[in-house]
Design a protein around this motif. Structure first.
Motif, PDB file in Angstrom:
ATOM      1  N   HIS A  15      33.820  37.653   6.635  1.00  0.00           N
ATOM      2  CA  HIS A  15      32.643  36.905   7.071  1.00  0.00           C
ATOM      3  C   HIS A  15      32.187  36.084   5.857  1.00  0.00           C
ATOM      4  N   HIS A  16      32.203  34.764   6.004  1.00  0.00           N
ATOM      5  CA  HIS A  16      31.918  33.874   4.876  1.00  0.00           C
ATOM      6  C   HIS A  16      30.568  34.175   4.207  1.00  0.00           C
ATOM      7  N   MET A  17      29.546  34.495   5.009  1.00  0.00           N
ATOM      8  CA  MET A  17      28.224  34.752   4.431  1.00  0.00           C
ATOM      9  C   MET A  17      28.178  36.109   3.731  1.00  0.00           C
TER      10      MET A  17
ATOM     11  N   ALA B 240      30.638  37.296   2.130  1.00  0.00           N
ATOM     12  CA  ALA B 240      31.284  37.018   0.847  1.00  0.00           C
ATOM     13  C   ALA B 240      30.289  36.412  -0.147  1.00  0.00           C
ATOM     14  N   HIS B 241      29.463  35.445   0.342  1.00  0.00           N
ATOM     15  CA  HIS B 241      28.427  34.878  -0.535  1.00  0.00           C
ATOM     16  C   HIS B 241      27.490  35.992  -1.029  1.00  0.00           C
ATOM     17  N   ALA B 242      27.139  36.902  -0.113  1.00  0.00           N
ATOM     18  CA  ALA B 242      26.148  37.946  -0.446  1.00  0.00           C
ATOM     19  C   ALA B 242      26.693  38.961  -1.454  1.00  0.00           C
TER      20      ALA B 242
ATOM     21  N   GLY C 297      24.701  24.508   2.354  1.00  0.00           N
ATOM     22  CA  GLY C 297      24.660  23.312   3.190  1.00  0.00           C
ATOM     23  C   GLY C 297      24.630  23.666   4.670  1.00  0.00           C
ATOM     24  N   GLY C 298      25.116  24.856   4.993  1.00  0.00           N
ATOM     25  CA  GLY C 298      25.196  25.240   6.400  1.00  0.00           C
ATOM     26  C   GLY C 298      24.240  26.364   6.770  1.00  0.00           C
ATOM     27  N   HIS C 299      23.661  27.038   5.795  1.00  0.00           N
ATOM     28  CA  HIS C 299      22.880  28.240   6.097  1.00  0.00           C
ATOM     29  C   HIS C 299      21.650  28.393   5.238  1.00  0.00           C
TER      30      HIS C 299
ATOM     31  N   LEU D 154      18.480  18.315   1.816  1.00  0.00           N
ATOM     32  CA  LEU D 154      18.621  17.545   0.573  1.00  0.00           C
ATOM     33  C   LEU D 154      19.740  16.503   0.704  1.00  0.00           C
ATOM     34  N   ASP D 155      20.833  16.888   1.343  1.00  0.00           N
ATOM     35  CA  ASP D 155      21.953  15.945   1.521  1.00  0.00           C
ATOM     36  C   ASP D 155      21.524  14.731   2.346  1.00  0.00           C
ATOM     37  N   LYS D 156      20.729  14.994   3.398  1.00  0.00           N
ATOM     38  CA  LYS D 156      20.316  13.879   4.272  1.00  0.00           C
ATOM     39  C   LYS D 156      19.315  12.970   3.577  1.00  0.00           C
TER      40      LYS D 156
ATOM     41  N   VAL E 145      26.909  16.054  -5.374  1.00  0.00           N
ATOM     42  CA  VAL E 145      26.499  16.285  -3.978  1.00  0.00           C
ATOM     43  C   VAL E 145      24.987  16.040  -3.879  1.00  0.00           C
ATOM     44  N   GLY E 146      24.500  15.834  -2.648  1.00  0.00           N
ATOM     45  CA  GLY E 146      23.101  15.459  -2.437  1.00  0.00           C
ATOM     46  C   GLY E 146      22.096  16.306  -3.205  1.00  0.00           C
ATOM     47  N   GLY E 147      22.186  17.642  -3.051  1.00  0.00           N
ATOM     48  CA  GLY E 147      21.220  18.543  -3.681  1.00  0.00           C
ATOM     49  C   GLY E 147      21.216  18.424  -5.191  1.00  0.00           C
ATOM     50  N   ALA E 148      22.411  18.320  -5.760  1.00  0.00           N
ATOM     51  CA  ALA E 148      22.524  18.234  -7.220  1.00  0.00           C
ATOM     52  C   ALA E 148      22.016  16.871  -7.703  1.00  0.00           C
ATOM     53  N   ALA E 149      22.255  15.817  -6.914  1.00  0.00           N
ATOM     54  CA  ALA E 149      21.769  14.469  -7.273  1.00  0.00           C
ATOM     55  C   ALA E 149      20.246  14.470  -7.290  1.00  0.00           C
TER      56      ALA E 149
ATOM     57  N   SER F 293      22.260  33.110  -3.849  1.00  0.00           N
ATOM     58  CA  SER F 293      23.629  32.601  -3.761  1.00  0.00           C
ATOM     59  C   SER F 293      23.718  31.446  -2.773  1.00  0.00           C
ATOM     60  N   GLY F 294      24.881  30.802  -2.698  1.00  0.00           N
ATOM     61  CA  GLY F 294      25.041  29.606  -1.864  1.00  0.00           C
ATOM     62  C   GLY F 294      24.811  28.376  -2.747  1.00  0.00           C
ATOM     63  N   GLY F 295      25.284  27.228  -2.284  1.00  0.00           N
ATOM     64  CA  GLY F 295      25.232  26.012  -3.105  1.00  0.00           C
ATOM     65  C   GLY F 295      23.847  25.668  -3.640  1.00  0.00           C
ATOM     66  N   VAL F 296      22.815  25.842  -2.813  1.00  0.00           N
ATOM     67  CA  VAL F 296      21.450  25.462  -3.215  1.00  0.00           C
ATOM     68  C   VAL F 296      20.943  26.379  -4.337  1.00  0.00           C
ATOM     69  N   ALA F 297      21.485  27.579  -4.421  1.00  0.00           N
ATOM     70  CA  ALA F 297      21.046  28.538  -5.443  1.00  0.00           C
ATOM     71  C   ALA F 297      21.405  28.080  -6.859  1.00  0.00           C
TER      72      ALA F 297
ATOM     73  N   TYR G 289      30.483  29.966  -8.685  1.00  0.00           N
ATOM     74  CA  TYR G 289      30.751  30.969  -7.649  1.00  0.00           C
ATOM     75  C   TYR G 289      29.642  31.022  -6.592  1.00  0.00           C
ATOM     76  N   CYS G 290      28.605  30.171  -6.788  1.00  0.00           N
ATOM     77  CA  CYS G 290      27.556  30.066  -5.767  1.00  0.00           C
ATOM     78  C   CYS G 290      28.018  29.171  -4.633  1.00  0.00           C
ATOM     79  N   THR G 291      28.863  28.178  -4.956  1.00  0.00           N
ATOM     80  CA  THR G 291      29.380  27.301  -3.905  1.00  0.00           C
ATOM     81  C   THR G 291      30.655  27.941  -3.338  1.00  0.00           C
ATOM     82  N   ASP G 292      31.204  27.337  -2.289  1.00  0.00           N
ATOM     83  CA  ASP G 292      32.372  27.951  -1.633  1.00  0.00           C
ATOM     84  C   ASP G 292      33.563  28.016  -2.583  1.00  0.00           C
ATOM     85  N   ASN G 293      34.263  29.131  -2.560  1.00  0.00           N
ATOM     86  CA  ASN G 293      35.421  29.313  -3.446  1.00  0.00           C
ATOM     87  C   ASN G 293      36.289  30.472  -2.943  1.00  0.00           C
TER      88      ASN G 293
HETATM   89  O1  KG4 Z   1      27.625  26.881  -0.498  1.00  0.00           O
HETATM   90  P1  KG4 Z   1      28.017  25.445  -0.444  1.00  0.00           P
HETATM   91  O2  KG4 Z   1      28.973  24.925  -1.475  1.00  0.00           O
HETATM   92  O3  KG4 Z   1      28.680  25.078   0.909  1.00  0.00           O
HETATM   93  C1  KG4 Z   1      28.247  25.513   2.121  1.00  0.00           C
HETATM   94  O4  KG4 Z   1      27.381  24.814   2.657  1.00  0.00           O
HETATM   95  O5  KG4 Z   1      28.738  26.571   2.589  1.00  0.00           O
HETATM   96  O6  KG4 Z   1      26.668  24.600  -0.466  1.00  0.00           O
HETATM   97  C2  KG4 Z   1      26.670  23.181  -0.462  1.00  0.00           C
HETATM   98  C3  KG4 Z   1      25.237  22.704  -0.458  1.00  0.00           C
HETATM   99  C4  KG4 Z   1      25.106  21.205  -0.293  1.00  0.00           C
HETATM  100  O7  KG4 Z   1      24.178  20.930   0.731  1.00  0.00           O
HETATM  101  C5  KG4 Z   1      24.583  20.732  -1.636  1.00  0.00           C
HETATM  102  O8  KG4 Z   1      23.763  19.580  -1.561  1.00  0.00           O
HETATM  103  C6  KG4 Z   1      23.817  21.938  -2.122  1.00  0.00           C
HETATM  104  O9  KG4 Z   1      24.586  23.039  -1.693  1.00  0.00           O
HETATM  105  N1  KG4 Z   1      23.682  21.938  -3.573  1.00  0.00           N
HETATM  106  C7  KG4 Z   1      22.505  21.901  -4.221  1.00  0.00           C
HETATM  107  C8  KG4 Z   1      22.800  21.871  -5.596  1.00  0.00           C
HETATM  108  N2  KG4 Z   1      24.161  21.889  -5.741  1.00  0.00           N
HETATM  109  C9  KG4 Z   1      24.684  21.945  -4.485  1.00  0.00           C
HETATM  110  N3  KG4 Z   1      21.246  21.906  -3.757  1.00  0.00           N
HETATM  111  C10 KG4 Z   1      20.249  21.872  -4.668  1.00  0.00           C
HETATM  112  N4  KG4 Z   1      20.451  21.821  -5.994  1.00  0.00           N
HETATM  113  C11 KG4 Z   1      21.700  21.819  -6.501  1.00  0.00           C
HETATM  114  N5  KG4 Z   1      21.887  21.779  -7.828  1.00  0.00           N
END
Ligand code: KG4
Ligand code: ZN
Length: 408
Positions: free
Chosen positions: A134-136, A138-140, A160-162, A189-191, A208-212, A312-316, A343-347
């Motif tokens: 289960h992908h989530m 794994a993140h946890a 980005g999805g959860h 954030l991406d939008k 990516v949007g959030g990091a930008a 955890s997760g990309g936003v973390a 390791y917070c983003t998908d891998n």
């Molecule tokens: O966990 P992830 O790599 O992929 C999944 O969605 O499963 O998360 C990607 C999301 C994207 O929406 C991206 O904009 C966001 O994580 N993200 C961030 C940052 N880096 C990536 N959001 C806020 N601040 C960041 N530094």
């Protein structure tokens, strides 16, 4: 008689040696991730050594379409799986692999199938057992690879999805305190980044949007605009999330003040201010929900649930979010733990680690011939959000004032 005694001894000896070999044999798991737009693979052993890892991201191919295009994702997974697994397996004997673990849910179904079909070929070729992941989950669990964290703990999975806030009771036991009712913080954030045309901005075009947004927000003033409304903050007494209102408000501001990047722009301060504002809104909303979750644990007199908060997760990987939550955790004498951003983003590493956690406890290990059907949606564990709502916990919205008062 002597012969019989000798035979008995040999039986006992063999059994003993065999058991010890089984016990001593290192568990090594190959993990494969294809749930969205990252093709990842890794090999990890039960001593937490990462023996090989590889990842290919497809972001650049989807960016111009403004979102993930399923067929493009499928094609790239198809092309990347062979080299990515070969890189992760570099110098590792297939014989030494105990099992293969692959994301099978939740995710983009067309992408999940690519990983599952490829895994199936490997399972038959090398005669290995399979661990569906289960992908989530794994993140946890990733944090238990990178840090010494015992069960139970509280986890925020924000990607980005959860957006899920949960208690991790054990490898296969989760209680969901709250989750997003609409879109995720990453999508928000991406939008907003897309509306502001940040993929053309020279300082952040490769992010990516959030990091930008995080990068530009460093020089922005979040008080210039007001996106925070009580509607998605302290008023609703649960731990669920909603980001749709924020996104619409940000879009209205972008249209009203023409806050879009273009190369003729002489001063991009307004862009930075809006980045700071949307980032603050997202972070404060998350902060309020976690604050309520902490108070809910207190209400249940379950302090072990809130000993540790894991992000955890990309936003973390957002440092502003981490800083705010660190302050909250300090106030409640909690430990804040975040896996390293990569390791917070998908891998593939998180999938392989989840495989190790399950294999050593024999949780959900199946055979290659068993049916493996990926699922686009799959809730993680038990939903206890209704109970949280019924307890009706008030969180001071302006909680910084509370903090200051306590210090004074
Ligand atoms: O966990 P992830 O790599 O992929 C999944 O969605 O499963 O998360 C990607 C999301 C994207 O929406 C991206 O904009 C966001 O994580 N993200 C961030 C940052 N880096 C990536 N959001 C806020 N601040 C960041 N530094
Ligand atoms: Zn993810």
């Amino acid at each position: 008689m002597n012969l019989l005694r000798c035979h008995l001894w040999s039986l006992i000896f063999n059994k003993y040696i065999h058991q010890n070999i089984v016990c001593l044999r290192t568990i090594r798991i190959l993990g494969i991730e294809t749930s969205c737009d990252d093709t990842g693979a890794a090999v990890i052993d039960d001593q937490r050594n990462i023996l090989g890892e590889s990842i290919r991201n497809q972001l650049q191919y989807h960016q111009k379409f403004g979102g993930i295009v399923p067929n493009i994702a499928k094609q790239h997974h198809y092309e990347n799986l062979v080299p990515v697994v070969a890189e992760a397996m570099n110098n590792i004997e297939w014989d030494s692999i105990s099992a293969i673990a692959t994301s099978i849910r939740p995710g983009l179904i067309i992408s999940l199938w690519q990983g599952v079909n490829f895994t199936r070929q490997l399972l038959f070729k090398y005669n290995k057992p399979f661990i569906p992941i289960h992908h989530m989950e794994a993140h946890a669990l990733t944090v238990r690879l990178t840090h010494d964290v015992d069960f139970p703990y509280m986890v925020l999975l924000a990607s980005g999805g959860h957006c899920i806030l949960a208690i991790v009771e054990d490898v296969d036991k989760y209680y969901r305190l709250g989750e997003s009712n609409d879109i995720s913080p990453g999508e928000t954030l991406d939008k907003v980044a897309r509306e502001m045309n940040l993929s053309e901005h020279p300082s952040v075009k490769d992010l990516v949007g959030g990091a930008a947004i995080e990068y530009l927000a460093l020089q922005g003033d979040s008080s210039i605009f007001n996106l925070i409304t009580s509607q998605y903050s302290a008023k609703s007494k649960d731990c669920s999330f909603t980001f749709g209102g924020m996104l619409s408000a940000a879009k209205r501001l972008i249209t009203k003040h023409q806050i879009k990047y273009d190369s003729s722009m002489l001063n991009d301060q307004i862009l930075k201010d809006l980045c700071a504002c949307i980032q603050t809104s997202v972070v404060r909303h998350i902060e309020t929900r976690i604050h309520r979750a902490i108070l809910y644990c207190d209400y249940r007199e379950n302090l072990t649930w809130r000993k540790t908060l894991v992000l955890s997760g990309g936003v973390a990987s957002n440092l502003f979010l981490r800083k705010r939550l660190k302050d909250l955790c300090d106030y409640y004498s909690m430990k804040l733990v975040c896996p390293p951003p990569k390791y917070c983003t998908d891998n593939g590493v998180m999938i392989a680690w989840n495989g190790v956690e399950r294999f050593r406890r024999n949780l959900g290990v199946i055979s290659a011939v068993d049916e493996i059907i990926p699922e686009a949606r799959s809730p993680l564990g038990e939903n206890i959000s209704e109970h949280v709502r019924n307890v009706d916990i008030h969180v001071p919205f302006d909680w910084e004032k509370v903090k200051k008062n306590k210090k004074a």
